[in-house]
Design a protein around this motif. Structure first.
Motif, PDB file in Angstrom:
ATOM      1  N   ARG A   3      55.212  44.879 115.669  1.00  0.00           N
ATOM      2  CA  ARG A   3      54.553  43.769 116.350  1.00  0.00           C
ATOM      3  C   ARG A   3      55.582  42.765 116.865  1.00  0.00           C
ATOM      4  O   ARG A   3      56.519  42.409 116.171  1.00  0.00           O
ATOM      5  CB  ARG A   3      53.598  43.107 115.368  1.00  0.00           C
ATOM      6  CG  ARG A   3      52.789  42.005 115.962  1.00  0.00           C
ATOM      7  CD  ARG A   3      51.636  41.635 115.067  1.00  0.00           C
ATOM      8  NE  ARG A   3      50.586  42.663 115.077  1.00  0.00           N
ATOM      9  CZ  ARG A   3      49.352  42.453 114.638  1.00  0.00           C
ATOM     10  NH1 ARG A   3      49.025  41.283 114.140  1.00  0.00           N
ATOM     11  NH2 ARG A   3      48.460  43.408 114.685  1.00  0.00           N
ATOM     12  N   GLY A  34      47.699  43.621 123.668  1.00  0.00           N
ATOM     13  CA  GLY A  34      48.346  42.320 123.845  1.00  0.00           C
ATOM     14  C   GLY A  34      47.293  41.236 123.793  1.00  0.00           C
ATOM     15  O   GLY A  34      46.189  41.411 124.286  1.00  0.00           O
ATOM     16  N   LEU A  35      47.625  40.129 123.149  1.00  0.00           N
ATOM     17  CA  LEU A  35      46.699  38.995 123.112  1.00  0.00           C
ATOM     18  C   LEU A  35      47.468  37.721 123.400  1.00  0.00           C
ATOM     19  O   LEU A  35      48.592  37.541 122.935  1.00  0.00           O
ATOM     20  CB  LEU A  35      46.054  38.857 121.735  1.00  0.00           C
ATOM     21  CG  LEU A  35      44.840  39.712 121.400  1.00  0.00           C
ATOM     22  CD1 LEU A  35      44.415  39.409 119.979  1.00  0.00           C
ATOM     23  CD2 LEU A  35      43.694  39.462 122.358  1.00  0.00           C
ATOM     24  N   LYS A  36      46.835  36.850 124.155  1.00  0.00           N
ATOM     25  CA  LYS A  36      47.409  35.534 124.399  1.00  0.00           C
ATOM     26  C   LYS A  36      46.418  34.477 123.946  1.00  0.00           C
ATOM     27  O   LYS A  36      45.224  34.572 124.246  1.00  0.00           O
ATOM     28  CB  LYS A  36      47.669  35.343 125.886  1.00  0.00           C
ATOM     29  CG  LYS A  36      48.250  33.981 126.232  1.00  0.00           C
ATOM     30  CD  LYS A  36      47.698  33.429 127.521  1.00  0.00           C
ATOM     31  CE  LYS A  36      46.459  32.611 127.327  1.00  0.00           C
ATOM     32  NZ  LYS A  36      45.901  32.028 128.531  1.00  0.00           N
ATOM     33  N   THR A  37      46.877  33.504 123.199  1.00  0.00           N
ATOM     34  CA  THR A  37      46.030  32.350 122.907  1.00  0.00           C
ATOM     35  C   THR A  37      46.791  31.091 123.288  1.00  0.00           C
ATOM     36  O   THR A  37      48.015  31.069 123.244  1.00  0.00           O
ATOM     37  CB  THR A  37      45.677  32.207 121.424  1.00  0.00           C
ATOM     38  OG1 THR A  37      46.890  32.223 120.675  1.00  0.00           O
ATOM     39  CG2 THR A  37      44.759  33.296 120.948  1.00  0.00           C
ATOM     40  N   ILE A  60      45.245  44.599 117.623  1.00  0.00           N
ATOM     41  CA  ILE A  60      45.512  43.281 117.041  1.00  0.00           C
ATOM     42  C   ILE A  60      44.167  42.586 116.847  1.00  0.00           C
ATOM     43  O   ILE A  60      43.367  42.527 117.770  1.00  0.00           O
ATOM     44  CB  ILE A  60      46.355  42.422 118.013  1.00  0.00           C
ATOM     45  CG1 ILE A  60      47.625  43.173 118.453  1.00  0.00           C
ATOM     46  CG2 ILE A  60      46.707  41.080 117.399  1.00  0.00           C
ATOM     47  CD1 ILE A  60      48.147  42.696 119.801  1.00  0.00           C
ATOM     48  N   PHE A  61      43.913  42.072 115.664  1.00  0.00           N
ATOM     49  CA  PHE A  61      42.670  41.315 115.464  1.00  0.00           C
ATOM     50  C   PHE A  61      42.926  39.822 115.634  1.00  0.00           C
ATOM     51  O   PHE A  61      42.468  39.199 116.549  1.00  0.00           O
ATOM     52  CB  PHE A  61      42.079  41.599 114.083  1.00  0.00           C
ATOM     53  CG  PHE A  61      41.613  43.020 113.895  1.00  0.00           C
ATOM     54  CD1 PHE A  61      40.618  43.537 114.711  1.00  0.00           C
ATOM     55  CD2 PHE A  61      42.164  43.829 112.917  1.00  0.00           C
ATOM     56  CE1 PHE A  61      40.176  44.832 114.553  1.00  0.00           C
ATOM     57  CE2 PHE A  61      41.727  45.125 112.752  1.00  0.00           C
ATOM     58  CZ  PHE A  61      40.731  45.640 113.560  1.00  0.00           C
ATOM     59  N   TYR A  62      43.700  39.261 114.709  1.00  0.00           N
ATOM     60  CA  TYR A  62      43.922  37.804 114.695  1.00  0.00           C
ATOM     61  C   TYR A  62      44.886  37.409 115.815  1.00  0.00           C
ATOM     62  O   TYR A  62      45.995  37.926 115.883  1.00  0.00           O
ATOM     63  CB  TYR A  62      44.496  37.415 113.331  1.00  0.00           C
ATOM     64  CG  TYR A  62      44.689  35.937 113.118  1.00  0.00           C
ATOM     65  CD1 TYR A  62      43.602  35.084 113.060  1.00  0.00           C
ATOM     66  CD2 TYR A  62      45.964  35.404 112.956  1.00  0.00           C
ATOM     67  CE1 TYR A  62      43.781  33.718 112.849  1.00  0.00           C
ATOM     68  CE2 TYR A  62      46.153  34.048 112.734  1.00  0.00           C
ATOM     69  CZ  TYR A  62      45.057  33.213 112.678  1.00  0.00           C
ATOM     70  OH  TYR A  62      45.240  31.868 112.459  1.00  0.00           O
ATOM     71  N   PRO A  63      44.472  36.510 116.691  1.00  0.00           N
ATOM     72  CA  PRO A  63      45.267  36.287 117.902  1.00  0.00           C
ATOM     73  C   PRO A  63      46.385  35.255 117.786  1.00  0.00           C
ATOM     74  O   PRO A  63      47.191  35.147 118.690  1.00  0.00           O
ATOM     75  CB  PRO A  63      44.212  35.793 118.903  1.00  0.00           C
ATOM     76  CG  PRO A  63      43.209  35.085 118.060  1.00  0.00           C
ATOM     77  CD  PRO A  63      43.179  35.805 116.738  1.00  0.00           C
ATOM     78  N   TYR A  64      46.418  34.481 116.699  1.00  0.00           N
ATOM     79  CA  TYR A  64      47.440  33.439 116.606  1.00  0.00           C
ATOM     80  C   TYR A  64      48.666  33.953 115.848  1.00  0.00           C
ATOM     81  O   TYR A  64      48.567  34.861 115.024  1.00  0.00           O
ATOM     82  CB  TYR A  64      46.903  32.199 115.885  1.00  0.00           C
ATOM     83  CG  TYR A  64      45.742  31.534 116.588  1.00  0.00           C
ATOM     84  CD1 TYR A  64      45.951  30.736 117.701  1.00  0.00           C
ATOM     85  CD2 TYR A  64      44.444  31.712 116.132  1.00  0.00           C
ATOM     86  CE1 TYR A  64      44.890  30.126 118.352  1.00  0.00           C
ATOM     87  CE2 TYR A  64      43.373  31.101 116.771  1.00  0.00           C
ATOM     88  CZ  TYR A  64      43.602  30.310 117.878  1.00  0.00           C
ATOM     89  OH  TYR A  64      42.541  29.719 118.510  1.00  0.00           O
ATOM     90  N   ASN A  66      51.266  33.718 112.974  1.00  0.00           N
ATOM     91  CA  ASN A  66      51.360  33.101 111.649  1.00  0.00           C
ATOM     92  C   ASN A  66      52.711  32.418 111.538  1.00  0.00           C
ATOM     93  O   ASN A  66      53.727  32.960 111.973  1.00  0.00           O
ATOM     94  CB  ASN A  66      51.236  34.156 110.554  1.00  0.00           C
ATOM     95  CG  ASN A  66      49.832  34.717 110.482  1.00  0.00           C
ATOM     96  OD1 ASN A  66      48.863  33.978 110.368  1.00  0.00           O
ATOM     97  ND2 ASN A  66      49.719  36.033 110.579  1.00  0.00           N
ATOM     98  N   GLU A  69      56.472  33.979 111.295  1.00  0.00           N
ATOM     99  CA  GLU A  69      56.518  35.364 111.780  1.00  0.00           C
ATOM    100  C   GLU A  69      56.916  35.480 113.246  1.00  0.00           C
ATOM    101  O   GLU A  69      56.948  36.568 113.797  1.00  0.00           O
ATOM    102  CB  GLU A  69      55.145  36.024 111.592  1.00  0.00           C
ATOM    103  CG  GLU A  69      54.821  36.301 110.137  1.00  0.00           C
ATOM    104  CD  GLU A  69      53.516  37.066 109.960  1.00  0.00           C
ATOM    105  OE1 GLU A  69      52.805  37.292 110.952  1.00  0.00           O
ATOM    106  OE2 GLU A  69      53.231  37.419 108.808  1.00  0.00           O
TER     107      GLU A  69
END
Lengths: 190, 383
Positions: A3, A34-37, A60-64, A66, A69
């Motif tokens: 990731r 891919g995710l963007k928040t 990917i589930f959780y988009p933010y 951590n 990381e």
């Protein structure tokens, strides 16, 4: 690929959102996820803005991102740098515009701080300040090596108006050039 | 089902879904974090021969949408919590007059103007009873990008089936998140559309509200030769005000029964990693919905990697709640953790359906998302 988590920070109105969308779309169209928040304040202009980008071959589930990381952060505003730098893992890379951000010695000890005058490049070398987000995009990709550059470039072109294609292509190439120079300098110091 | 890939945001997907589901009218007023739904549908609807109107305020926005629905078209409004507060009166009118309508609420921090740009699930209790009086809200809750599309489509179909407003809850995280969604093809969506019932007998025989005890009203479009009356007052079979004792009782009982006797048509849940649950010691059941379920799924991956048998029950239809299935699961599992971006708004429903008062909870109300690690740590701390 493991990731990849990136964070772009600035203040509202600087256009940091677009780079995130381009990254996410490039990874997806290359067959991954891919995710963007974006997180921003109620202030329309001038409030600290943070864009998290997660790229992976797996869903990917959780988009933010951590905290702790993040592999790579790029910042073009002091207030955002101070607020969000602690999300970056120790030894991770933070690219800053030195005319806008003054990192402390402690920051330099903890992270790999790279100074690239993004806004100046956009204003003076490209001649269009709006292209800073594309410069940021290619700098980030050069550092994290997440997307095949030609593919990223073609996705970028599909997301910006035709009349500014030339300027953005120039911005993309300049970002790559400055990032490579900075990486060489780092390698020499290492 | 045949699927297609779209790269988009939750808000844009909700707008696209409405148009694909045959929505022809949008009435609303911009409010963060839902404004993009209005922006996008304002581009899409005129191209399809529909109309989108930005009205002078939230109240006028829903009033226009209710009016459009009265004339027979599928109609949408979108807002956030403060907007729902303002729209509540008209939601009540649509419940009472049995006008189908979809309202998307992209939740942000409340009460009042709260935290405009920050995520929350603070409107879950509001969605259950936004307006006064007895009626049953149908509320769906999207838990990922694809569901911003599929739940809006489902909402339009349920609205026409049950002849009442249907609320779709999303939140700032999902509304603004940009990524890949696998959604049904347009053909699949069109196949699933069942138009609302209409009466085609002699106009003098038409009784829009003269239906069976558990049936929805049959409302022909206005201006098509069938005359009847809309009122928020208790009304008779033709829609005219009445205080006749039995008519009043039957009307309100029917609003209850048309939904509660057919919950099987409304219920939808996801059970994630629950296949191997057998009631043995150490199993951890997480109950979460909406964007929080994304963190819960990531947390379950971590917990499973550490040998903790965790799974998720996620209601997609929040109201009416999946009382039977959720009750069974919660009764059968000792360790249950409810995770919400509010203070116990749905936990109280989980308690009600399970009869248990010993559930653990993780709640956050500062406008920030709950991270997977917070859930992992909570599980380790309490079980």
């Amino acid at each position: 690929m493991a990731r990849t988590i990136m964070r772009f920070t600035g203040v509202g109105g600087q256009g940091v959102l677009l780079a995130g969308e381009i990254f996410a779309e490039a990874k997806i169209t290359a067959g991954g996820y891919g995710l963007k928040t974006a997180t921003y304040t109620s202030q329309v202009r001038g409030g600290p803005t943070v864009v998290d980008i997660t790229l992976d071959d797996e869903e990917i589930f959780y988009p933010y991102a951590n905290d702790g990381e993040i592999d790579f952060m790029l910042s073009v505003a002091q207030v955002s740098f101070d607020l969000f730098k602690n999300g970056v893992s120790g030894g991770g890379t933070i690219v800053i515009d030195p005319s806008l951000i003054k990192p402390s010695q402690a920051d330099r000890d903890k992270w790999n701080i790279v100074e690239i005058p993004i806004i100046t490049i956009a204003k003076e070398e490209v001649g269009l300040v709006l292209t800073q987000s594309v410069i940021a995009l290619s700098i980030a990709n050069t550092f994290v090596d997440a997307i095949e550059p030609e593919h990223l470039k073609s996705v970028m072109l599909s997301k910006v108006p035709k009349k500014v294609h030339e300027a953005n292509l120039k911005a993309f190439d300049l970002g790559t050039k400055y990032a490579k120079e900075a990486m060489e300098k780092l390698a020499q110091h290492a | 089902m045949e699927l297609r890939e779209i790269i988009s945001t939750g808000n844009d997907l909700a707008a696209i879904a409405a148009v694909d589901a045959g929505c022809e009218f949008f009435g609303g007023y911009p409010i963060t974090p839902s404004s993009e739904i209005m922006h996008t549908i304002s581009d899409l609807l005129p191209e399809m021969g529909g109309a989108a109107i930005q009205m002078e305020d939230e109240i006028a926005g829903i009033a226009a949408a209710v009016g459009a629905a009265m004339s027979g078209v599928r109609s949408l409004t979108a807002t956030s919590g403060p907007g729902v507060s303002l729209k509540a009166e008209n939601l009540g009118l649509a419940q009472m007059t049995e006008v189908p309508l979809v309202l998307v609420n992209v939740m942000r921090g409340g009460p009042s103007t709260g935290l405009p740009t920050r995520v929350s699930q603070g409107d879950v209790r509001q969605a259950r009873n936004p307006s006064h009086g007895d009626y049953r809200s149908i509320t769906l809750c999207a838990g990922n990008l694809a569901e911003c599309y599929t739940e809006v489509v489902r909402a339009f179909n349920l609205a026409d089936r049950f002849m009442q407003p249907v609320i779709v809850l999303t939140d700032e995280t999902i509304g603004h998140m940009h990524g890949k969604a696998m959604i049904p093809t347009l053909e699949e969506v069109k196949k699933g559309i069942v138009p609302r019932k209409s009466f085609d007998g002699a106009p003098e025989d038409y009784r829009p509200y003269g239906v069976g005890a558990d049936e929805a009203a049959v409302l022909n479009p206005m201006f098509k030769g069938y005359r009847y009356h809309f009122t928020g007052l208790h009304h008779d079979a033709k829609g005219f005000p009445t205080e006749e004792i039995e008519t009043c009782r039957k009307l309100i009982q029917r609003l209850e029964d048309k939904v509660m006797m057919h919950t099987d048509e409304i219920e939808l849940n996801e059970e994630f990693m629950l296949d191997d649950f057998d009631g043995s010691e150490g199993e951890v059941l997480i109950v979460a919905y909406g964007s929080v379920s994304l963190a819960a799924k990531e947390a379950i991956r971590h917990l499973r990697a550490e040998g903790i048998k965790a799974g998720l029950f996620r209601p997609i239809t929040l109201w009416p709640s999946p009382a039977k299935r959720m009750g069974e699961l919660v009764k059968a599992t000792k360790n249950v953790l409810c995770v919400e971006l509010n203070i116990r708004q749905y936990t109280e429903e989980v308690e009600r359906v399970s009869g248990r008062l010993d559930l653990e909870g993780l709640y956050k109300v500062n406008g920030r998302a709950i991270s997977p690690y917070e859930i992992v740590n909570k599980v380790k701390e309490v079980f």
